[in-house]
Motif scaffolding. Sequence first.
Motif, PDB file in Angstrom:
ATOM      1  N   ASP A  97     -38.959 -51.389 -20.558  1.00 15.52           N
ATOM      2  CA  ASP A  97     -38.465 -52.700 -20.953  1.00 15.52           C
ATOM      3  C   ASP A  97     -38.418 -53.596 -19.709  1.00 15.52           C
ATOM      4  O   ASP A  97     -37.675 -53.329 -18.769  1.00 15.52           O
ATOM      5  CB  ASP A  97     -37.067 -52.539 -21.558  1.00 15.52           C
ATOM      6  CG  ASP A  97     -36.465 -53.863 -22.009  1.00 15.52           C
ATOM      7  OD1 ASP A  97     -37.053 -54.923 -21.717  1.00 15.52           O
ATOM      8  OD2 ASP A  97     -35.399 -53.828 -22.633  1.00 15.52           O
ATOM      9  N   ALA A 117     -34.513 -63.849 -20.909  1.00 16.00           N
ATOM     10  CA  ALA A 117     -34.902 -63.141 -22.133  1.00 16.00           C
ATOM     11  C   ALA A 117     -35.114 -64.165 -23.240  1.00 16.00           C
ATOM     12  O   ALA A 117     -34.421 -65.187 -23.295  1.00 16.00           O
ATOM     13  CB  ALA A 117     -33.814 -62.150 -22.527  1.00 16.00           C
ATOM     14  N   ASP A 119     -35.673 -64.488 -27.506  1.00 16.60           N
ATOM     15  CA  ASP A 119     -35.710 -63.795 -28.805  1.00 16.60           C
ATOM     16  C   ASP A 119     -36.174 -64.699 -29.938  1.00 16.60           C
ATOM     17  O   ASP A 119     -36.520 -64.214 -31.004  1.00 16.60           O
ATOM     18  CB  ASP A 119     -34.329 -63.219 -29.133  1.00 16.60           C
ATOM     19  CG  ASP A 119     -33.955 -62.122 -28.151  1.00 16.60           C
ATOM     20  OD1 ASP A 119     -34.800 -61.237 -27.929  1.00 16.60           O
ATOM     21  OD2 ASP A 119     -32.856 -62.173 -27.572  1.00 16.60           O
ATOM     22  N   ASP A 120     -36.118 -66.023 -29.724  1.00 13.99           N
ATOM     23  CA  ASP A 120     -36.578 -66.929 -30.770  1.00 13.99           C
ATOM     24  C   ASP A 120     -37.110 -68.204 -30.107  1.00 13.99           C
ATOM     25  O   ASP A 120     -37.030 -68.354 -28.878  1.00 13.99           O
ATOM     26  CB  ASP A 120     -35.449 -67.248 -31.777  1.00 13.99           C
ATOM     27  CG  ASP A 120     -34.172 -67.661 -31.072  1.00 13.99           C
ATOM     28  OD1 ASP A 120     -34.271 -68.240 -29.964  1.00 13.99           O
ATOM     29  OD2 ASP A 120     -33.072 -67.415 -31.595  1.00 13.99           O
ATOM     30  N   THR A 139     -44.375 -59.822 -23.363  1.00  9.63           N
ATOM     31  CA  THR A 139     -43.636 -58.937 -24.259  1.00  9.63           C
ATOM     32  C   THR A 139     -42.775 -58.036 -23.372  1.00  9.63           C
ATOM     33  O   THR A 139     -43.201 -57.628 -22.282  1.00  9.63           O
ATOM     34  CB  THR A 139     -44.578 -58.074 -25.121  1.00  9.63           C
ATOM     35  OG1 THR A 139     -45.430 -57.332 -24.251  1.00  9.63           O
ATOM     36  CG2 THR A 139     -45.427 -58.925 -26.041  1.00  9.63           C
ATOM     37  N   ARG A 140     -41.552 -57.735 -23.853  1.00 11.15           N
ATOM     38  CA  ARG A 140     -40.692 -56.878 -23.034  1.00 11.15           C
ATOM     39  C   ARG A 140     -41.205 -55.444 -23.035  1.00 11.15           C
ATOM     40  O   ARG A 140     -41.012 -54.702 -22.075  1.00 11.15           O
ATOM     41  CB  ARG A 140     -39.248 -56.929 -23.545  1.00 11.15           C
ATOM     42  CG  ARG A 140     -38.507 -58.125 -22.970  1.00 11.15           C
ATOM     43  CD  ARG A 140     -37.141 -58.322 -23.574  1.00 11.15           C
ATOM     44  NE  ARG A 140     -36.293 -57.147 -23.498  1.00 11.15           N
ATOM     45  CZ  ARG A 140     -35.073 -57.089 -24.018  1.00 11.15           C
ATOM     46  NH1 ARG A 140     -34.562 -58.149 -24.642  1.00 11.15           N
ATOM     47  NH2 ARG A 140     -34.351 -56.001 -23.923  1.00 11.15           N
ATOM     48  N   ARG A 141     -41.847 -55.047 -24.141  1.00  9.17           N
ATOM     49  CA  ARG A 141     -42.297 -53.658 -24.272  1.00  9.17           C
ATOM     50  C   ARG A 141     -43.808 -53.578 -24.460  1.00  9.17           C
ATOM     51  O   ARG A 141     -44.415 -54.498 -24.996  1.00  9.17           O
ATOM     52  CB  ARG A 141     -41.637 -53.007 -25.500  1.00  9.17           C
ATOM     53  CG  ARG A 141     -40.163 -52.910 -25.339  1.00  9.17           C
ATOM     54  CD  ARG A 141     -39.487 -52.252 -26.517  1.00  9.17           C
ATOM     55  NE  ARG A 141     -38.136 -51.931 -26.113  1.00  9.17           N
ATOM     56  CZ  ARG A 141     -37.790 -50.828 -25.473  1.00  9.17           C
ATOM     57  NH1 ARG A 141     -38.689 -49.898 -25.207  1.00  9.17           N
ATOM     58  NH2 ARG A 141     -36.549 -50.623 -25.106  1.00  9.17           N
ATOM     59  N   GLN A 168     -41.063 -60.638 -31.419  1.00 10.71           N
ATOM     60  CA  GLN A 168     -40.689 -59.397 -30.725  1.00 10.71           C
ATOM     61  C   GLN A 168     -39.907 -59.799 -29.468  1.00 10.71           C
ATOM     62  O   GLN A 168     -40.003 -60.943 -29.030  1.00 10.71           O
ATOM     63  CB  GLN A 168     -41.936 -58.592 -30.362  1.00 10.71           C
ATOM     64  CG  GLN A 168     -42.950 -59.390 -29.549  1.00 10.71           C
ATOM     65  CD  GLN A 168     -44.289 -58.691 -29.386  1.00 10.71           C
ATOM     66  OE1 GLN A 168     -44.331 -57.475 -29.277  1.00 10.71           O
ATOM     67  NE2 GLN A 168     -45.370 -59.437 -29.357  1.00 10.71           N
ATOM     68  N   PRO A 169     -39.144 -58.881 -28.896  1.00  6.84           N
ATOM     69  CA  PRO A 169     -38.377 -59.256 -27.695  1.00  6.84           C
ATOM     70  C   PRO A 169     -39.319 -59.651 -26.564  1.00  6.84           C
ATOM     71  O   PRO A 169     -40.281 -58.942 -26.270  1.00  6.84           O
ATOM     72  CB  PRO A 169     -37.606 -57.976 -27.346  1.00  6.84           C
ATOM     73  CG  PRO A 169     -37.631 -57.149 -28.576  1.00  6.84           C
ATOM     74  CD  PRO A 169     -38.887 -57.496 -29.308  1.00  6.84           C
TER      75      PRO A 169
END
Length: 361
Positions: A97, A117, A119-120, A139-141, A168-169
Amino acid sequence: MQVGILGAGQLARMLVLAGVPLGMRFRVFDRSADAPAGQVAPITVGDFDDLAALAAFARDVDVVTFDWENVPVASARAVARDARVLPSPRALEVAQDRLSEKRIFTRLDIPVAPHAAVDDFAGLERAVRRVGLPGILKTRRLGYDGKGQAVLRRPADLQRAWHALGGQPLLYEGVVDFDCEVSLVAVRSRRGEVACYPLTWNVHSHGILSVSRAPFLRPRLQAQAQRHVGRLLEHLRYVGVFCVEFFVAGGRLVANEMAPRVHNSGHWTIEGAETSQFENHLRAIAGLPLGSTRARGHSVMVNCIGRMPPAARLLALPGVHVHDYGKSARPGRKLGHLTYVGGSASARDRMAARLLGRGRG
Ligand code: AMP
Protein backbone atom coordinates in the motif's frame (compact mmCIF):
# COMPACT_ATOMS: atom_id res chain seq x y z
CA MET A 1 17.70 -26.88 2.79
CA GLN A 2 14.40 -26.72 0.89
CA VAL A 3 13.30 -23.20 -0.01
CA GLY A 4 9.75 -22.44 -1.15
CA ILE A 5 9.16 -19.33 -3.25
CA LEU A 6 5.71 -17.76 -3.61
CA GLY A 7 5.65 -16.41 -7.15
CA ALA A 8 7.69 -18.02 -9.93
CA GLY A 9 8.75 -15.03 -12.03
CA GLN A 10 12.24 -14.07 -13.11
CA LEU A 11 13.21 -13.10 -9.56
CA ALA A 12 12.39 -16.62 -8.32
CA ARG A 13 14.27 -18.03 -11.30
CA MET A 14 17.41 -16.06 -10.42
CA LEU A 15 17.06 -17.05 -6.74
CA VAL A 16 17.02 -20.71 -7.78
CA LEU A 17 20.05 -20.22 -10.04
CA ALA A 18 21.93 -18.59 -7.14
CA GLY A 19 20.93 -21.17 -4.53
CA VAL A 20 21.72 -24.40 -6.34
CA PRO A 21 25.53 -23.98 -5.89
CA LEU A 22 24.89 -23.61 -2.13
CA GLY A 23 23.22 -27.04 -2.15
CA MET A 24 19.74 -25.59 -1.71
CA ARG A 25 16.67 -27.14 -3.26
CA PHE A 26 13.66 -25.20 -4.38
CA ARG A 27 9.95 -25.40 -4.95
CA VAL A 28 8.02 -22.55 -6.50
CA PHE A 29 4.31 -21.68 -6.36
CA ASP A 30 2.51 -19.67 -9.01
CA ARG A 31 -0.85 -19.22 -10.71
CA SER A 32 0.64 -20.04 -14.07
CA ALA A 33 2.39 -23.30 -15.05
CA ASP A 34 4.68 -21.59 -17.55
CA ALA A 35 6.09 -19.01 -15.10
CA PRO A 36 9.88 -18.50 -15.62
CA ALA A 37 11.02 -20.26 -12.42
CA GLY A 38 8.95 -23.32 -13.34
CA GLN A 39 11.66 -24.06 -15.93
CA VAL A 40 14.30 -24.46 -13.19
CA ALA A 41 12.42 -25.84 -10.15
CA PRO A 42 9.34 -28.00 -9.46
CA ILE A 43 6.28 -25.77 -9.64
CA THR A 44 3.00 -26.02 -7.78
CA VAL A 45 0.22 -24.32 -9.69
CA GLY A 46 -2.41 -22.76 -7.47
CA ASP A 47 -4.18 -19.65 -6.43
CA PHE A 48 -2.56 -17.30 -3.91
CA ASP A 49 -5.67 -17.43 -1.76
CA ASP A 50 -5.99 -21.21 -1.77
CA LEU A 51 -4.90 -21.69 1.84
CA ALA A 52 -5.02 -25.51 1.66
CA ALA A 53 -2.71 -25.57 -1.40
CA LEU A 54 -0.36 -23.06 0.25
CA ALA A 55 -0.26 -25.05 3.49
CA ALA A 56 0.60 -28.25 1.60
CA PHE A 57 3.34 -26.37 -0.28
CA ALA A 58 4.76 -24.89 2.93
CA ARG A 59 4.85 -28.27 4.72
CA ASP A 60 7.39 -29.56 2.19
CA VAL A 61 9.95 -26.77 2.67
CA ASP A 62 12.13 -25.33 5.47
CA VAL A 63 11.62 -21.67 4.67
CA VAL A 64 9.17 -19.73 2.49
CA THR A 65 10.04 -16.49 0.72
CA PHE A 66 8.58 -14.31 -2.04
CA ASP A 67 9.23 -13.30 -5.60
CA TRP A 68 6.04 -11.26 -5.65
CA GLU A 69 5.13 -8.72 -2.97
CA ASN A 70 1.43 -8.80 -3.78
CA VAL A 71 0.80 -12.25 -2.32
CA PRO A 72 -2.28 -11.60 -0.14
CA VAL A 73 -1.11 -10.77 3.40
CA ALA A 74 -3.75 -13.11 4.87
CA SER A 75 -2.24 -15.97 2.84
CA ALA A 76 1.30 -15.09 3.93
CA ARG A 77 0.12 -15.03 7.58
CA ALA A 78 -1.63 -18.40 7.16
CA VAL A 79 1.55 -19.91 5.66
CA ALA A 80 3.54 -18.48 8.58
CA ARG A 81 1.52 -20.75 10.91
CA ASP A 82 3.04 -23.85 9.22
CA ALA A 83 6.45 -22.59 8.09
CA ARG A 84 9.11 -19.98 8.65
CA VAL A 85 8.20 -17.08 6.31
CA LEU A 86 10.93 -14.52 5.55
CA PRO A 87 10.67 -11.60 5.12
CA SER A 88 7.70 -11.35 7.48
CA PRO A 89 4.16 -10.82 6.19
CA ARG A 90 4.24 -7.42 7.96
CA ALA A 91 6.85 -6.17 5.46
CA LEU A 92 4.59 -7.26 2.59
CA GLU A 93 1.65 -5.52 4.22
CA VAL A 94 3.48 -2.18 4.33
CA ALA A 95 4.86 -2.48 0.80
CA GLN A 96 1.49 -3.40 -0.74
CA ASP A 97 0.00 0.00 0.00
CA ARG A 98 1.68 3.20 -1.20
CA LEU A 99 0.04 5.15 1.63
CA SER A 100 1.38 2.88 4.38
CA GLU A 101 4.83 3.06 2.75
CA LYS A 102 4.68 6.85 2.88
CA ARG A 103 3.54 6.72 6.52
CA ILE A 104 6.37 4.47 7.59
CA PHE A 105 8.94 6.58 5.70
CA THR A 106 7.60 9.70 7.41
CA ARG A 107 7.54 8.07 10.83
CA LEU A 108 11.19 7.16 10.42
CA ASP A 109 12.16 10.68 9.27
CA ILE A 110 12.75 9.66 5.66
CA PRO A 111 11.70 12.48 3.29
CA VAL A 112 8.88 11.72 0.80
CA ALA A 113 7.08 13.72 -1.91
CA PRO A 114 4.11 15.82 -0.74
CA HIS A 115 1.05 13.57 -1.03
CA ALA A 116 -2.57 13.01 -0.04
CA ALA A 117 -4.86 9.97 0.00
CA VAL A 118 -7.75 10.16 -2.48
CA ASP A 119 -11.00 8.17 -2.15
CA ASP A 120 -13.44 10.19 -4.26
CA PHE A 121 -13.48 13.03 -6.79
CA ALA A 122 -13.94 15.71 -4.13
CA GLY A 123 -10.91 14.19 -2.37
CA LEU A 124 -8.91 14.49 -5.59
CA GLU A 125 -9.84 18.18 -5.87
CA ARG A 126 -8.78 18.71 -2.24
CA ALA A 127 -5.52 16.79 -2.79
CA VAL A 128 -4.65 18.87 -5.88
CA ARG A 129 -5.39 22.10 -3.96
CA ARG A 130 -3.12 20.97 -1.14
CA VAL A 131 -0.26 19.37 -3.07
CA GLY A 132 -0.49 21.45 -6.26
CA LEU A 133 0.12 20.71 -9.95
CA PRO A 134 1.84 18.94 -11.61
CA GLY A 135 1.24 15.71 -9.73
CA ILE A 136 0.77 11.99 -10.22
CA LEU A 137 -2.35 10.06 -9.27
CA LYS A 138 -1.42 6.47 -8.38
CA THR A 139 -3.38 3.43 -7.31
CA ARG A 140 -2.47 2.62 -3.71
CA ARG A 141 -2.32 -1.10 -4.48
CA LEU A 142 -1.04 -3.34 -7.27
CA GLY A 143 0.71 -0.56 -9.18
CA TYR A 144 4.03 -1.48 -10.75
CA ASP A 145 6.22 -0.40 -13.64
CA GLY A 146 4.27 2.83 -14.02
CA LYS A 147 0.94 0.97 -14.33
CA GLY A 148 -2.00 2.48 -12.48
CA GLN A 149 -0.66 6.05 -12.75
CA ALA A 150 -1.88 9.25 -14.35
CA VAL A 151 0.02 12.52 -14.61
CA LEU A 152 -1.95 15.70 -13.93
CA ARG A 153 -0.55 18.91 -15.38
CA ARG A 154 -3.56 21.24 -15.50
CA PRO A 155 -6.97 21.45 -13.81
CA ALA A 156 -8.66 19.92 -16.89
CA ASP A 157 -6.69 16.69 -16.28
CA LEU A 158 -8.54 15.87 -13.05
CA GLN A 159 -11.63 14.42 -14.74
CA ARG A 160 -9.56 12.32 -17.15
CA ALA A 161 -7.35 10.93 -14.38
CA TRP A 162 -10.38 10.19 -12.20
CA HIS A 163 -12.08 8.46 -15.10
CA ALA A 164 -8.97 6.28 -15.68
CA LEU A 165 -8.28 5.33 -12.07
CA GLY A 166 -11.28 6.28 -9.87
CA GLY A 167 -13.23 3.76 -7.80
CA GLN A 168 -10.27 2.37 -5.85
CA PRO A 169 -8.04 3.78 -3.09
CA LEU A 170 -5.63 6.28 -4.67
CA LEU A 171 -2.73 8.49 -3.71
CA TYR A 172 -1.96 11.86 -5.26
CA GLU A 173 1.63 13.01 -5.05
CA GLY A 174 3.53 16.04 -6.21
CA VAL A 175 5.99 15.58 -9.08
CA VAL A 176 9.50 15.62 -7.66
CA ASP A 177 11.83 17.67 -9.82
CA PHE A 178 14.64 15.16 -9.48
CA ASP A 179 18.21 15.25 -10.75
CA CYS A 180 18.31 11.46 -10.99
CA GLU A 181 16.90 8.29 -9.46
CA VAL A 182 18.87 5.84 -7.33
CA SER A 183 18.13 2.75 -5.30
CA LEU A 184 19.74 1.08 -2.33
CA VAL A 185 19.65 -2.71 -2.19
CA ALA A 186 20.40 -3.95 1.32
CA VAL A 187 20.22 -7.25 3.16
CA ARG A 188 19.59 -8.08 6.82
CA SER A 189 20.38 -11.47 8.29
CA ARG A 190 18.43 -13.45 10.86
CA ARG A 191 20.96 -12.25 13.46
CA GLY A 192 20.39 -8.62 12.53
CA GLU A 193 23.60 -7.94 10.55
CA VAL A 194 23.04 -5.47 7.71
CA ALA A 195 25.02 -5.16 4.48
CA CYS A 196 24.34 -2.59 1.76
CA TYR A 197 25.31 -2.62 -1.90
CA PRO A 198 26.65 0.55 -3.49
CA LEU A 199 23.92 2.91 -4.64
CA THR A 200 22.60 2.17 -8.12
CA TRP A 201 21.72 4.93 -10.58
CA ASN A 202 18.50 4.04 -12.42
CA VAL A 203 16.92 5.46 -15.56
CA HIS A 204 13.24 4.70 -16.17
CA SER A 205 11.32 4.96 -19.38
CA HIS A 206 7.50 5.13 -19.30
CA GLY A 207 7.65 4.16 -15.59
CA ILE A 208 9.68 0.96 -16.32
CA LEU A 209 13.30 0.54 -15.26
CA SER A 210 15.42 0.77 -18.38
CA VAL A 211 19.09 1.02 -17.32
CA SER A 212 20.96 0.70 -14.02
CA ARG A 213 24.56 1.67 -13.41
CA ALA A 214 26.59 0.98 -10.26
CA PRO A 215 28.42 1.97 -8.19
CA PHE A 216 26.96 5.48 -8.06
CA LEU A 217 29.88 7.01 -6.25
CA ARG A 218 28.44 9.73 -4.00
CA PRO A 219 29.67 8.97 -0.46
CA ARG A 220 27.32 11.47 1.22
CA LEU A 221 24.23 10.06 -0.53
CA GLN A 222 25.41 6.50 0.12
CA ALA A 223 25.66 7.26 3.85
CA GLN A 224 22.25 9.00 3.82
CA ALA A 225 20.61 6.05 2.03
CA GLN A 226 22.19 3.53 4.40
CA ARG A 227 20.89 5.44 7.41
CA HIS A 228 17.37 5.57 5.95
CA VAL A 229 17.29 1.93 4.91
CA GLY A 230 18.95 0.80 8.15
CA ARG A 231 16.09 2.39 10.13
CA LEU A 232 13.49 0.65 7.95
CA LEU A 233 15.18 -2.74 8.29
CA GLU A 234 15.36 -2.44 12.08
CA HIS A 235 11.81 -1.15 12.35
CA LEU A 236 10.44 -4.06 10.31
CA ARG A 237 12.89 -6.55 11.91
CA TYR A 238 13.36 -7.48 8.29
CA VAL A 239 15.19 -10.60 7.09
CA GLY A 240 16.35 -10.87 3.47
CA VAL A 241 17.05 -8.46 0.64
CA PHE A 242 15.18 -5.16 0.64
CA CYS A 243 15.29 -2.23 -1.76
CA VAL A 244 14.30 1.42 -1.53
CA GLU A 245 14.05 3.63 -4.61
CA PHE A 246 14.88 7.29 -4.09
CA PHE A 247 14.79 10.50 -6.08
CA VAL A 248 17.89 12.66 -5.76
CA ALA A 249 16.64 16.25 -5.58
CA GLY A 250 18.77 19.21 -4.55
CA GLY A 251 21.44 16.93 -3.11
CA ARG A 252 19.12 14.97 -0.83
CA LEU A 253 17.21 11.74 -1.06
CA VAL A 254 13.41 11.59 -1.30
CA ALA A 255 12.04 8.06 -0.89
CA ASN A 256 9.70 6.86 -3.64
CA GLU A 257 8.97 3.26 -2.79
CA MET A 258 10.22 0.11 -1.13
CA ALA A 259 10.37 -3.49 -2.32
CA PRO A 260 10.44 -6.33 0.22
CA ARG A 261 12.38 -8.59 -2.14
CA VAL A 262 15.28 -8.79 -4.54
CA HIS A 263 14.96 -5.94 -7.03
CA ASN A 264 15.47 -5.30 -10.74
CA SER A 265 17.93 -2.49 -9.93
CA GLY A 266 20.10 -5.10 -8.15
CA HIS A 267 20.45 -7.50 -11.10
CA TRP A 268 23.90 -6.09 -11.88
CA THR A 269 25.14 -7.73 -8.65
CA ILE A 270 25.11 -11.18 -10.33
CA GLU A 271 28.30 -10.38 -12.21
CA GLY A 272 29.14 -7.01 -10.67
CA ALA A 273 29.36 -7.69 -6.92
CA GLU A 274 31.27 -10.19 -4.80
CA THR A 275 27.96 -11.75 -3.71
CA SER A 276 24.79 -11.30 -5.75
CA GLN A 277 21.59 -9.95 -4.23
CA PHE A 278 20.02 -13.36 -4.92
CA GLU A 279 22.68 -15.31 -3.02
CA ASN A 280 22.59 -12.82 -0.14
CA HIS A 281 18.81 -13.09 0.11
CA LEU A 282 19.13 -16.88 0.39
CA ARG A 283 22.00 -16.63 2.86
CA ALA A 284 19.90 -14.29 5.02
CA ILE A 285 16.73 -16.39 5.09
CA ALA A 286 18.71 -19.62 5.61
CA GLY A 287 20.52 -18.20 8.66
CA LEU A 288 23.91 -18.24 6.90
CA PRO A 289 26.56 -15.48 7.13
CA LEU A 290 26.05 -12.66 4.62
CA GLY A 291 28.48 -12.27 1.73
CA SER A 292 30.45 -9.18 0.72
CA THR A 293 28.41 -6.58 -1.17
CA ARG A 294 31.51 -4.95 -2.69
CA ALA A 295 31.36 -4.00 -6.38
CA ARG A 296 33.85 -5.82 -8.63
CA GLY A 297 34.04 -2.95 -11.12
CA HIS A 298 31.68 -0.58 -12.90
CA SER A 299 28.46 -2.31 -13.94
CA VAL A 300 25.62 -1.58 -16.26
CA MET A 301 22.38 -3.51 -16.57
CA VAL A 302 20.02 -2.96 -19.50
CA ASN A 303 16.51 -4.40 -19.38
CA CYS A 304 15.16 -6.14 -22.50
CA ILE A 305 11.56 -4.98 -22.66
CA GLY A 306 8.97 -6.31 -25.11
CA ARG A 307 11.51 -8.14 -27.24
CA MET A 308 14.54 -10.32 -26.48
CA PRO A 309 17.34 -9.44 -28.90
CA PRO A 310 19.19 -12.39 -30.51
CA ALA A 311 21.78 -13.65 -28.01
CA ALA A 312 24.42 -14.30 -30.68
CA ARG A 313 24.73 -10.61 -31.52
CA LEU A 314 25.08 -9.63 -27.89
CA LEU A 315 27.44 -12.39 -26.89
CA ALA A 316 29.79 -11.27 -29.66
CA LEU A 317 30.49 -8.21 -27.49
CA PRO A 318 33.31 -9.15 -25.07
CA GLY A 319 32.26 -9.15 -21.43
CA VAL A 320 28.52 -8.95 -22.09
CA HIS A 321 26.23 -11.34 -20.20
CA VAL A 322 22.75 -12.27 -21.35
CA HIS A 323 19.95 -13.25 -18.97
CA ASP A 324 16.89 -14.56 -20.82
CA TYR A 325 13.95 -15.19 -18.50
CA GLY A 326 12.30 -17.69 -20.86
CA LYS A 327 9.12 -15.63 -21.20
CA SER A 328 6.97 -15.13 -24.26
CA ALA A 329 7.27 -11.69 -25.83
CA ARG A 330 4.63 -9.05 -25.14
CA PRO A 331 4.88 -5.24 -25.41
CA GLY A 332 6.10 -3.68 -22.17
CA ARG A 333 7.07 -7.04 -20.65
CA LYS A 334 10.50 -7.54 -19.03
CA LEU A 335 11.91 -10.52 -20.93
CA GLY A 336 15.53 -10.46 -19.84
CA HIS A 337 18.49 -8.25 -19.09
CA LEU A 338 22.07 -7.67 -20.20
CA THR A 339 25.03 -6.84 -18.00
CA TYR A 340 28.56 -5.67 -18.45
CA VAL A 341 31.22 -5.02 -15.82
CA GLY A 342 33.97 -2.61 -16.90
CA GLY A 343 37.28 -1.62 -15.36
CA SER A 344 36.29 2.05 -15.39
CA ALA A 345 33.11 4.09 -15.48
CA SER A 346 33.96 5.36 -18.96
CA ALA A 347 34.50 1.82 -20.37
CA ARG A 348 31.19 0.83 -18.78
CA ASP A 349 29.40 3.82 -20.29
CA ARG A 350 30.77 3.11 -23.77
CA MET A 351 29.40 -0.42 -23.58
CA ALA A 352 26.12 0.85 -22.14
CA ALA A 353 25.65 2.98 -25.26
CA ARG A 354 26.25 -0.05 -27.51
CA LEU A 355 23.89 -2.23 -25.49
CA LEU A 356 21.19 0.42 -25.61
CA GLY A 357 21.57 0.36 -29.40
CA ARG A 358 21.66 -3.44 -29.83
CA GLY A 359 19.74 -4.50 -26.74
CA ARG A 360 16.67 -2.77 -28.02
CA GLY A 361 17.60 -3.51 -31.66
P1 AMP B 1 6.67 4.12 -9.24
O1 AMP B 1 5.76 3.08 -9.79
O2 AMP B 1 6.09 4.92 -8.14
O3 AMP B 1 8.04 3.57 -8.90
O4 AMP B 1 6.95 5.13 -10.43
C1 AMP B 1 7.68 4.76 -11.58
C2 AMP B 1 8.54 5.91 -12.05
O5 AMP B 1 7.70 7.07 -12.33
C3 AMP B 1 9.54 6.42 -11.02
O6 AMP B 1 10.70 5.66 -10.99
C4 AMP B 1 9.77 7.84 -11.56
O7 AMP B 1 10.60 7.82 -12.70
C5 AMP B 1 8.38 8.27 -11.95
N1 AMP B 1 7.71 8.88 -10.77
C6 AMP B 1 6.89 8.27 -9.91
N2 AMP B 1 6.47 9.12 -8.94
C7 AMP B 1 7.06 10.31 -9.18
C8 AMP B 1 7.04 11.61 -8.54
N3 AMP B 1 6.30 11.85 -7.44
N4 AMP B 1 7.78 12.60 -9.10
C9 AMP B 1 8.52 12.38 -10.21
N5 AMP B 1 8.56 11.19 -10.86
C10 AMP B 1 7.86 10.17 -10.37
